[in-house]
Design a protein around this motif. Structure first.
Motif, PDB file in Angstrom:
ATOM      1  N   UNK A  42     -10.914  75.268 -21.335  1.00  0.00           N
ATOM      2  CA  UNK A  42     -10.552  76.146 -22.442  1.00  0.00           C
ATOM      3  C   UNK A  42      -9.259  76.871 -22.103  1.00  0.00           C
ATOM      4  N   UNK A  43      -8.413  77.021 -23.118  1.00  0.00           N
ATOM      5  CA  UNK A  43      -7.184  77.808 -22.980  1.00  0.00           C
ATOM      6  C   UNK A  43      -7.411  79.146 -23.672  1.00  0.00           C
ATOM      7  N   UNK A  44      -7.252  80.224 -22.926  1.00  0.00           N
ATOM      8  CA  UNK A  44      -7.464  81.563 -23.489  1.00  0.00           C
ATOM      9  C   UNK A  44      -6.318  81.911 -24.429  1.00  0.00           C
ATOM     10  N   UNK A  45      -6.628  82.672 -25.459  1.00  0.00           N
ATOM     11  CA  UNK A  45      -5.619  83.081 -26.427  1.00  0.00           C
ATOM     12  C   UNK A  45      -4.381  83.644 -25.714  1.00  0.00           C
ATOM     13  N   UNK A  46      -3.237  83.477 -26.329  1.00  0.00           N
ATOM     14  CA  UNK A  46      -1.966  83.841 -25.702  1.00  0.00           C
ATOM     15  C   UNK A  46      -1.813  85.344 -25.482  1.00  0.00           C
ATOM     16  N   UNK A  47      -1.145  85.664 -24.394  1.00  0.00           N
ATOM     17  CA  UNK A  47      -0.651  87.011 -24.188  1.00  0.00           C
ATOM     18  C   UNK A  47       0.729  87.049 -24.841  1.00  0.00           C
ATOM     19  N   UNK A  48       0.873  87.850 -25.896  1.00  0.00           N
ATOM     20  CA  UNK A  48       2.140  87.961 -26.612  1.00  0.00           C
ATOM     21  C   UNK A  48       2.842  89.255 -26.191  1.00  0.00           C
ATOM     22  N   UNK A  49       3.988  89.120 -25.565  1.00  0.00           N
ATOM     23  CA  UNK A  49       4.724  90.298 -25.119  1.00  0.00           C
ATOM     24  C   UNK A  49       5.091  91.198 -26.291  1.00  0.00           C
ATOM     25  N   UNK A  50       5.448  90.616 -27.427  1.00  0.00           N
ATOM     26  CA  UNK A  50       5.834  91.413 -28.586  1.00  0.00           C
ATOM     27  C   UNK A  50       4.678  92.277 -29.080  1.00  0.00           C
ATOM     28  N   UNK A  51       3.431  91.759 -28.978  1.00  0.00           N
ATOM     29  CA  UNK A  51       2.273  92.547 -29.382  1.00  0.00           C
ATOM     30  C   UNK A  51       2.073  93.718 -28.429  1.00  0.00           C
ATOM     31  N   UNK A  52       2.292  93.472 -27.148  1.00  0.00           N
ATOM     32  CA  UNK A  52       2.165  94.552 -26.158  1.00  0.00           C
ATOM     33  C   UNK A  52       3.190  95.638 -26.439  1.00  0.00           C
ATOM     34  N   UNK A  53       4.432  95.232 -26.734  1.00  0.00           N
ATOM     35  CA  UNK A  53       5.486  96.197 -27.043  1.00  0.00           C
ATOM     36  C   UNK A  53       5.135  96.994 -28.296  1.00  0.00           C
ATOM     37  N   UNK A  85      -0.485  98.299 -21.437  1.00  0.00           N
ATOM     38  CA  UNK A  85       0.370  97.122 -21.477  1.00  0.00           C
ATOM     39  C   UNK A  85      -0.437  95.847 -21.403  1.00  0.00           C
ATOM     40  N   UNK A  86      -0.057  94.959 -20.481  1.00  0.00           N
ATOM     41  CA  UNK A  86      -0.755  93.695 -20.357  1.00  0.00           C
ATOM     42  C   UNK A  86      -2.014  93.760 -19.532  1.00  0.00           C
ATOM     43  N   UNK A  87      -2.335  94.921 -18.972  1.00  0.00           N
ATOM     44  CA  UNK A  87      -3.503  95.021 -18.082  1.00  0.00           C
ATOM     45  C   UNK A  87      -4.805  94.689 -18.802  1.00  0.00           C
ATOM     46  N   UNK A  88      -4.903  95.108 -20.070  1.00  0.00           N
ATOM     47  CA  UNK A  88      -6.125  94.831 -20.829  1.00  0.00           C
ATOM     48  C   UNK A  88      -6.332  93.323 -20.964  1.00  0.00           C
ATOM     49  N   UNK A  89      -5.253  92.618 -21.230  1.00  0.00           N
ATOM     50  CA  UNK A  89      -5.357  91.161 -21.353  1.00  0.00           C
ATOM     51  C   UNK A  89      -5.731  90.539 -20.013  1.00  0.00           C
ATOM     52  N   UNK A  90      -5.138  91.036 -18.933  1.00  0.00           N
ATOM     53  CA  UNK A  90      -5.447  90.494 -17.602  1.00  0.00           C
ATOM     54  C   UNK A  90      -6.922  90.696 -17.269  1.00  0.00           C
ATOM     55  N   UNK A  91      -7.445  91.852 -17.626  1.00  0.00           N
ATOM     56  CA  UNK A  91      -8.858  92.130 -17.381  1.00  0.00           C
ATOM     57  C   UNK A  91      -9.738  91.186 -18.183  1.00  0.00           C
ATOM     58  N   UNK A  92      -9.307  90.883 -19.411  1.00  0.00           N
ATOM     59  CA  UNK A  92     -10.077  89.965 -20.250  1.00  0.00           C
ATOM     60  C   UNK A  92     -10.067  88.561 -19.647  1.00  0.00           C
ATOM     61  N   UNK A  93      -8.923  88.136 -19.150  1.00  0.00           N
ATOM     62  CA  UNK A  93      -8.825  86.820 -18.526  1.00  0.00           C
ATOM     63  C   UNK A  93      -9.713  86.746 -17.293  1.00  0.00           C
TER      64      UNK A  93
END
Length: 329
Positions: A42-53, A85-93
């Motif tokens: 499975x490929x996890x949904x993308x981390x979008x930098x623009x969404x983080x910004x 920032x991206x930490x929430x996404x990293x935790x989800x991954x």
């Protein structure tokens, strides 16, 4: 029983069905169900930098408004708040990686060269099996030549590969002038696979409101033809793994992709339409086809209908175009 095992950038998969980056990976229970129904990865949904910004700016505005309303209350009762920032996404991954045994790949869509490398490193530390570079750029500036856009992508891939030790795939758009040449450049830059193709959601126009409308439209089986052709054209011409994406809706579509030369396929739309249990149906159909044709492994027929293997290699280029036009007369 036929052996469906394959590899994805050197990562062993029990079968070639990979759940593409999508909203399916928003929930751990759905990811677990994908594994239970037999998905190879499975490929996890993308981390979008623009969404983080965007989220960072939104939180900053909120905190500023709150401070202006009651500075004393804000400073007395609330601790300093810093956007994650991206930490929430990293935790989800990381949480996803721990939840299942099947291979998990991350997807990244950044903006600046430094961000690509920074987020790639962070994702690599979550325990993922590989990274998918989801490069999306609308070439709307008439002053930027196509060669410059290709160079940007190749440079990003080279930088990311130098920064991480995990395999890296590049999810390509079908809109490059010379896909074959770009794939050759990506291979030289160190990429391990190309995903053909990224399916962009296009806006439409509401004639009543006279405005732009963005809508989610699932892929159709007809869309399989474009990536199918390019997988067949590239098979044997590159050492990169060829991963087919877009238009794979049935087990028969998986067979077509493998015959063209794909190492694996990515699916999403068909799972939204038919439900996650349909993963099992697709794999059973693939296995049944292999049994009917006497194949015991995928390698026995992978690439059997690629350009280098068919009797009429010109058929993957212009021959069928002329034949179909003449047939209409």
């Amino acid at each position: 029983m036929a052996d469906l095992s394959t590899t994805y950038m050197g990562v062993p998969l029990k079968n070639p069905l990979v759940v593409a980056a999508s909203a399916i990976s928003n929930y751990v229970d759905k990811i677990k169900r994908c594994e239970e129904y037999g998905a190879g990865a499975l490929v996890i949904r993308s981390l979008f930098e623009e969404q983080i910004q965007h989220d960072d700016t939104t939180m900053a505005d909120f905190l500023e408004r709150a401070a202006n309303i009651s500075p004393e209350i804000h400073s007395s009762f609330y601790p300093p708040i810093d956007f994650g920032g991206g930490r929430e996404h990293m935790m989800w991954v990381e949480k996803t990686r721990r939840a299942v045994a099947m291979p998990i790949f991350a997807s990244l869509n950044a903006v600046t060269p430094g961000s690509w490398v920074n987020y790639a490193r962070q994702l690599a530390e979550t325990g993922i099996d590989g990274l998918e570079i989801n490069y999306y750029y609308v070439a709307a500036d008439p002053n930027v030549p196509g060669a410059e856009l290709e160079k940007r992508l190749v440079d990003i891939v080279a930088s990311v590969k130098q920064a991480v030790d995990i395999p890296v795939a590049v999810k390509l758009s079908p809109f490059y002038t010379s896909i074959a040449h770009l794939v050759k450049q990506l291979e030289a830059a160190g990429a391990d696979a190309v995903v053909l193709f990224n399916r962009f959601l296009q806006p439409t126009i509401d004639i009543q409101e006279q405005g732009i409308v963005n809508e989610m439209v699932y892929s159709t089986p007809q869309e399989l033809k474009l990536p199918l052709r390019w997988v067949a054209l590239l098979y044997g011409r590159t050492n990169l793994d060829l991963i087919l994406n877009t238009g794979v809706h049935t087990g028969e579509d998986m067979v077509k992709a493998l015959l063209a030369g794909a190492k694996a396929v990515q699916v999403a739309s068909t799972l939204f339409i038919n439900g996650l249990p349909y993963i099992s149906t697709m794999l059973l159909d693939l296995q049944n086809w292999m049994g009917e044709h006497g194949y015991s492994s995928l390698d026995e027929f992978r690439g059997a209908v690629s350009q280098q293997s068919v009797r009429d290699p010109f058929g993957f280029e212009r021959a069928q175009y002329m034949q179909l036009l003449l047939a209409q007369e």
